[in-house]
Design a protein around this motif. Structure first.
Motif, PDB file in Angstrom:
ATOM      1  N   GLU A  91      39.272  42.691  31.390  1.00  0.00           N
ATOM      2  CA  GLU A  91      40.201  43.422  32.255  1.00  0.00           C
ATOM      3  C   GLU A  91      39.634  43.582  33.662  1.00  0.00           C
ATOM      4  OE1 GLU A  91      42.796  46.146  29.158  1.00  0.00           O
ATOM      5  OE2 GLU A  91      40.952  47.000  29.975  1.00  0.00           O
ATOM      6  N   ASP A  92      38.335  43.811  33.766  1.00  0.00           N
ATOM      7  CA  ASP A  92      37.714  43.910  35.088  1.00  0.00           C
ATOM      8  C   ASP A  92      37.827  42.580  35.835  1.00  0.00           C
ATOM      9  OD1 ASP A  92      36.239  46.667  35.039  1.00  0.00           O
ATOM     10  OD2 ASP A  92      35.746  45.726  33.133  1.00  0.00           O
ATOM     11  N   LEU A  93      37.635  41.475  35.105  1.00  0.00           N
ATOM     12  CA  LEU A  93      37.758  40.146  35.699  1.00  0.00           C
ATOM     13  C   LEU A  93      39.161  39.937  36.251  1.00  0.00           C
ATOM     14  CD1 LEU A  93      36.471  37.207  36.004  1.00  0.00           C
ATOM     15  CD2 LEU A  93      37.719  36.681  33.900  1.00  0.00           C
ATOM     16  N   LEU A  94      40.160  40.307  35.461  1.00  0.00           N
ATOM     17  CA  LEU A  94      41.533  40.169  35.926  1.00  0.00           C
ATOM     18  C   LEU A  94      41.819  41.093  37.101  1.00  0.00           C
ATOM     19  CD1 LEU A  94      43.431  39.876  32.530  1.00  0.00           C
ATOM     20  CD2 LEU A  94      43.100  38.072  34.227  1.00  0.00           C
ATOM     21  N   GLY A  95      41.216  42.273  37.076  1.00  0.00           N
ATOM     22  CA  GLY A  95      41.368  43.179  38.214  1.00  0.00           C
ATOM     23  C   GLY A  95      40.855  42.546  39.494  1.00  0.00           C
ATOM     24  N   ARG A  96      39.702  41.889  39.396  1.00  0.00           N
ATOM     25  CA  ARG A  96      39.147  41.204  40.568  1.00  0.00           C
ATOM     26  C   ARG A  96      40.041  40.031  40.976  1.00  0.00           C
ATOM     27  NH1 ARG A  96      34.478  42.321  37.495  1.00  0.00           N
ATOM     28  NH2 ARG A  96      34.192  40.182  36.751  1.00  0.00           N
ATOM     29  N   TYR A  97      40.572  39.344  39.988  1.00  0.00           N
ATOM     30  CA  TYR A  97      41.417  38.178  40.271  1.00  0.00           C
ATOM     31  C   TYR A  97      42.704  38.602  40.981  1.00  0.00           C
ATOM     32  CZ  TYR A  97      44.030  33.852  39.565  1.00  0.00           C
ATOM     33  OH  TYR A  97      44.766  32.701  39.762  1.00  0.00           O
TER      34      TYR A  97
END
Length: 352
Positions: free
Chosen positions: A65-71
């Motif tokens: 979820e953090d990765l998608l937040g950054r994306y």
């Protein structure tokens, strides 16, 4: 949704989504160490550009979820074109121990935390990842319905629930999707014992098939359990043990033989076979490799004949898959039931 990929409806009341989704677990967790962000972003870009815009994650997938937040922070214009699903229910304590909590209180907390990590005001589909053995499913569903009505998500899902839990949940609010492992390597949902596929079809609930490639076994790419990294989930799964691996590889070999004769890859044949099980079935294979992503998407244009369907079914019947899907400590959470509301009410009144 992108017009370039075939679509399927997410249950009787849901939207049209790509007929194949993208499982994002492996980008962050359970299959060895994750790649750097730039490589993971490249995979997400490739999926987006090819019209693969049904993305599936969960709060327990490490930094997913953090990765998608950054994306999405880097590409805010893309969010509106992605159908995004996440999940709650699995809890990990600071010491690494895990538990299941599908209580209304935790549902509210978990969703707020997921949206914060994603840096989004809402997601499209929110699942109960696992049901605990303490909370009547009706309690969870009432909270899910309220959060949906508040605009925190649009559609409701359950994962690895029993047929009885799905039927009970659906009396409170329509369940748009049930996520469950489904492939020639895992046909449990079809059995009379579970009755889950039949229940979903009675209720107009889509089946979102995770691990449709048998966690890599059915691609023909796996040759030995020695290939697994020490932190790879499969190193601990009974189905992939040193004793069971060669027995289960026989099914993969039979499917690979059909694929060779057809002129497609084993992965494409298996994914096409899963989709042939019904217009209500949407597989969500995962990958960290753009080439594999393109290979998987190619399955959308593979037609499985009746003869090929029968041959794969015969192979499934002839080869008994051995070993459980998960290590012993996680088995009770599969096809899970929950306490009855009246039973819980009575216990509360009796002061238990």
């Amino acid at each position: 949704m992108s017009p370039t990929l075939p679509t399927r409806r997410l249950g009787k009341n849901g939207p049209l989504v790509p007929a194949m989704g993208l499982g994002l677990m492996g980008l962050s967790a359970f299959y060895g160490p994750p790649k750097p962000d730039n490589e993971r972003f490249a995979l997400l870009d490739a999926a987006y550009d090819r019209g693969e815009r049904f993305w599936d994650t969960a709060d327990m997938y490490a930094d997913s979820e953090d990765l998608l937040g950054r994306y999405f922070t880097a590409h805010p214009q893309k969010r509106a074109h992605i159908f995004l699903a996440t999940k709650f229910g699995n809890k990990r304590a600071p010491d690494g121990t895990t538990s299941i909590d599908s209580s209304p209180t935790y549902c509210v907390t978990a969703l707020a935390n997921s949206l914060k990590r994603l840096n989004l005001p809402a997601v499209d589909l929110y699942y109960v990842h696992r049901l605990d053995a303490r909370t009547p499913v009706e309690h969870t569903m009432r909270t899910m319905a309220r959060l949906r009505d508040e605009g925190k998500f649009k559609y409701i899902g359950l994962s690895e629930c029993s047929a009885a839990s799905l039927r009970r949940a659906s009396k409170v609010v329509h369940v748009d999707a049930v996520q469950v492992e489904y492939s020639p390597f895992a046909l449990d949902i079809e059995t009379e014992q579970t009755g889950l596929l039949a229940a979903a079809r009675d209720l107009g609930t889509a089946i979102v098939a995770y691990a449709p490639l048998g966690r890599g076994m059915l691609t023909g790419a796996l040759r030995s359990p020695d290939e697994f990294a020490p932190d790879d989930f499969r190193a601990f799964a009974p189905r992939f043990s040193r004793e069971n691996f060669p027995k289960n590889a026989v099914l993969a070999e039979k499917i690979a033989d059909v694929a060779r004769r057809k002129g497609v890859s084993p992965a494409q044949l298996v994914l096409a076979w899963v989709m042939k099980q019904g217009e209500d079935v949407i597989p969500i294979p995962g990958t960290t490799d753009v080439g594999r992503l393109e290979e998987n998407l190619g399955a959308l244009w593979v037609e499985v004949t009746e003869g090929e369907e029968e041959e794969i079914r015969r192979a499934c019947e002839e080869v008994s898959v051995v070993g459980e899907r998960y290590p012993k400590q996680f088995l009770d959470a599969l096809f899970a039931d929950t306490p009855e509301e009246e039973e819980m009410k009575k216990k509360k009144e009796e002061g238990e």
